[in-house]
Design an enzyme around this catalytic site. Sequence first.
Site, PDB file in Angstrom:
ATOM      1  N   LYS A   1       0.813  -1.171   0.092  1.00 25.40           N
ATOM      2  CA  LYS A   1       0.118   0.100   0.024  1.00 25.40           C
ATOM      3  C   LYS A   1       0.929   1.387  -0.004  1.00 25.40           C
ATOM      4  CE  LYS A   1       0.944   1.990   3.308  1.00 25.40           C
ATOM      5  NZ  LYS A   1       2.077   2.363   4.118  1.00 25.40           N
ATOM      6  N   TYR A   3      -4.686   3.660   6.198  1.00 21.67           N
ATOM      7  CA  TYR A   3      -5.249   2.676   6.987  1.00 21.67           C
ATOM      8  C   TYR A   3      -6.479   3.245   7.523  1.00 21.67           C
ATOM      9  CZ  TYR A   3      -1.021   0.060   6.774  1.00 21.67           C
ATOM     10  OH  TYR A   3       0.191  -0.678   6.256  1.00 21.67           O
TER      11      TYR A   3
HETATM   12  P1  NDP Z   1      12.440   1.626   2.485  1.00 20.58           P
HETATM   13  O1  NDP Z   1      12.903   3.003   1.948  1.00 20.58           O
HETATM   14  O2  NDP Z   1      12.840   1.207   3.969  1.00 20.58           O
HETATM   15  O3  NDP Z   1      12.863   0.664   1.343  1.00 20.58           O
HETATM   16  C1  NDP Z   1      12.475   0.819   0.060  1.00 20.58           C
HETATM   17  C2  NDP Z   1      13.313  -0.041  -0.877  1.00 20.58           C
HETATM   18  O4  NDP Z   1      13.154   0.323  -2.216  1.00 20.58           O
HETATM   19  C3  NDP Z   1      14.958   0.322  -0.555  1.00 20.58           C
HETATM   20  O5  NDP Z   1      15.459  -0.251   0.217  1.00 20.58           O
HETATM   21  C4  NDP Z   1      15.322   0.010  -2.144  1.00 20.58           C
HETATM   22  O6  NDP Z   1      15.764  -1.426  -1.971  1.00 20.58           O
HETATM   23  C5  NDP Z   1      14.307   0.137  -2.926  1.00 20.58           C
HETATM   24  N1  NDP Z   1      14.485   1.300  -3.856  1.00 20.58           N
HETATM   25  C6  NDP Z   1      14.400   1.519  -5.138  1.00 20.58           C
HETATM   26  N2  NDP Z   1      14.538   2.669  -5.689  1.00 20.58           N
HETATM   27  C7  NDP Z   1      14.322   3.479  -4.828  1.00 20.58           C
HETATM   28  C8  NDP Z   1      14.744   4.920  -4.528  1.00 20.58           C
HETATM   29  N3  NDP Z   1      14.642   5.663  -5.563  1.00 20.58           N
HETATM   30  N4  NDP Z   1      14.583   5.382  -3.315  1.00 20.58           N
HETATM   31  C9  NDP Z   1      14.581   4.558  -2.230  1.00 20.58           C
HETATM   32  N5  NDP Z   1      14.421   3.112  -2.169  1.00 20.58           N
HETATM   33  C10 NDP Z   1      14.464   2.643  -3.474  1.00 20.58           C
HETATM   34  O7  NDP Z   1      10.843   1.775   2.393  1.00 20.58           O
HETATM   35  P2  NDP Z   1       9.873   0.690   3.024  1.00 20.58           P
HETATM   36  O8  NDP Z   1      10.345  -0.474   3.306  1.00 20.58           O
HETATM   37  O9  NDP Z   1       9.500   1.469   4.503  1.00 20.58           O
HETATM   38  O10 NDP Z   1       8.520   1.028   2.272  1.00 20.58           O
HETATM   39  C11 NDP Z   1       8.302   0.305   1.048  1.00 20.58           C
HETATM   40  C12 NDP Z   1       6.953   0.283   0.475  1.00 20.58           C
HETATM   41  O11 NDP Z   1       6.199  -0.505   1.729  1.00 20.58           O
HETATM   42  C13 NDP Z   1       6.029   1.409   0.426  1.00 20.58           C
HETATM   43  O12 NDP Z   1       5.182   1.432  -0.491  1.00 20.58           O
HETATM   44  C14 NDP Z   1       5.574   1.305   2.016  1.00 20.58           C
HETATM   45  O13 NDP Z   1       4.264   2.372   1.719  1.00 20.58           O
HETATM   46  C15 NDP Z   1       5.113   0.052   2.237  1.00 20.58           C
HETATM   47  N6  NDP Z   1       5.414  -0.019   3.757  1.00 20.58           N
HETATM   48  C16 NDP Z   1       4.094  -0.804   3.995  1.00 20.58           C
HETATM   49  C17 NDP Z   1       3.899  -1.066   5.517  1.00 20.58           C
HETATM   50  C18 NDP Z   1       2.743  -1.977   5.956  1.00 20.58           C
HETATM   51  O14 NDP Z   1       2.562  -2.118   7.026  1.00 20.58           O
HETATM   52  N7  NDP Z   1       1.990  -2.464   5.047  1.00 20.58           N
HETATM   53  C19 NDP Z   1       4.742  -0.370   6.410  1.00 20.58           C
HETATM   54  C20 NDP Z   1       5.964   0.110   5.733  1.00 20.58           C
HETATM   55  C21 NDP Z   1       6.043   0.202   4.529  1.00 20.58           C
HETATM   56  P3  NDP Z   1      17.023  -1.879  -2.651  1.00 20.58           P
HETATM   57  O15 NDP Z   1      18.164  -1.285  -1.893  1.00 20.58           O
HETATM   58  O16 NDP Z   1      17.089  -3.354  -2.116  1.00 20.58           O
HETATM   59  O17 NDP Z   1      17.136  -1.702  -4.116  1.00 20.58           O
END
Ligand code: NDP
Length: 367
Positions: free
Chosen positions: A135, A220
């Site tokens: 989401k 949410y």
């Molecule tokens: P993070 O910033 O922690 O991680 C995102 C990952 O995406 C990065 O680590 C990287 O992985 C990859 N990535 C690729 N391109 C980019 C970029 N340009 N900038 C930043 N990251 C990039 O985010 P979250 O994990 O917190 O969130 C990811 C998704 O999950 C979002 O859509 C968020 O809304 C959702 N989410 C849902 C939750 C829930 O409870 N359902 C809770 C938290 C988040 P790599 O280094 O491996 O390429």
Amino acid sequence: MSKLSRRSFLLNTGAATAAWALPSFMLAGNSKISNDKKLNVALVGLGRYAGILTEGLQQSQYCNLAGIVTGHPAKADTWKKQYNIPDKNIYNYENFDSIKSNPDIDLVYVVLPNSMHAAFTIRAAKAGKHVICEKPMATSVADCEAMIKACKDANVQLAIGYRLHYEPYNLEIKRLGQEKVFGQVRLIESSLGYKTGDPSEWRLHKALSGGGPLMNVGIYCLQSSRYVTGEEPVSVTAQFGPNTNAALFKEVEASIFWQLIFPGGAVSNSSSTYNCGVDRFFASAEEGQFELSPGISYGPFQGKTSNGELHFPDINQQAAQMDGIGKLILEDKPLPSHITGEEGLKDMKIITAIYEAARTGRKISLV
Ligand code: NDP
């Protein structure tokens, strides 16, 4: 059988769907996945939430962390060793499409910044993989529609990571509202927020996030008002809060407040913010009240009704979500409508209207 449980039963068994309308993945002989194995999942984007999902996957009865997609070779190396992932199941964003020829990946879980959800969901669908997308589903209604179409065209299932549909306290408030246990719900108040402070965070950049706390956590509150009433809102009004930190909030709102009117007469008043911590749901019905606080984050949750305290197990929501989705896909059954792409699209239409209402100061009709 209660209205709600009968509905869930029908959806889960597929009995609500006429035979002529069965999607082809349900037709006998179309299963690509044998019955004696777990659903093999590849996570795309190894950030914070991918780490939390991995803890859930390790507890899952029906799913297995089998692959990863990352832009950082060093992360690939760490995850490969930590989770015993074979080289053939490790991809980067450029070679991701070759996952199509990998029979050891059944489902792709997109955990990227919001504006990347559409492209990777569509690429995963074209590779013939089922998809769970985090989401918010995307950053525009058009992207949501394209994602749904791509998954339909490829005959794969699309789920949105709406974990609270597997969480016992939230299932209970859904039941209390939809079964009118305390009569017709008249008033809902829900808020979710936290204090943010890192200007480099992608969530503060509109091109990646699509918006501020509404896109990230307010969704949410929107979801809970919809699943507690069991209805779709007919109109919305909304207001942006003050910009409390001009250096941080250059591109997205610091906070937002919105009011939805539901056809049965309920009004929901919600807020989401990057200014302070808040995590609560409250509903008042004609003959009583029910509330959760905390009740939207990862728990442990606390809840009470006019009849006393609520007590449910404190579960791993991600494991429950993966099991709920994994079991149905392994059995070639359709996912329940409240977690599908169509549900994500409904939320995105309302989010778009909330932003329009806040920007224009007008009441926006949703019908
Ligand atoms: P993070 O910033 O922690 O991680 C995102 C990952 O995406 C990065 O680590 C990287 O992985 C990859 N990535 C690729 N391109 C980019 C970029 N340009 N900038 C930043 N990251 C990039 O985010 P979250 O994990 O917190 O969130 C990811 C998704 O999950 C979002 O859509 C968020 O809304 C959702 N989410 C849902 C939750 C829930 O409870 N359902 C809770 C938290 C988040 P790599 O280094 O491996 O390429």
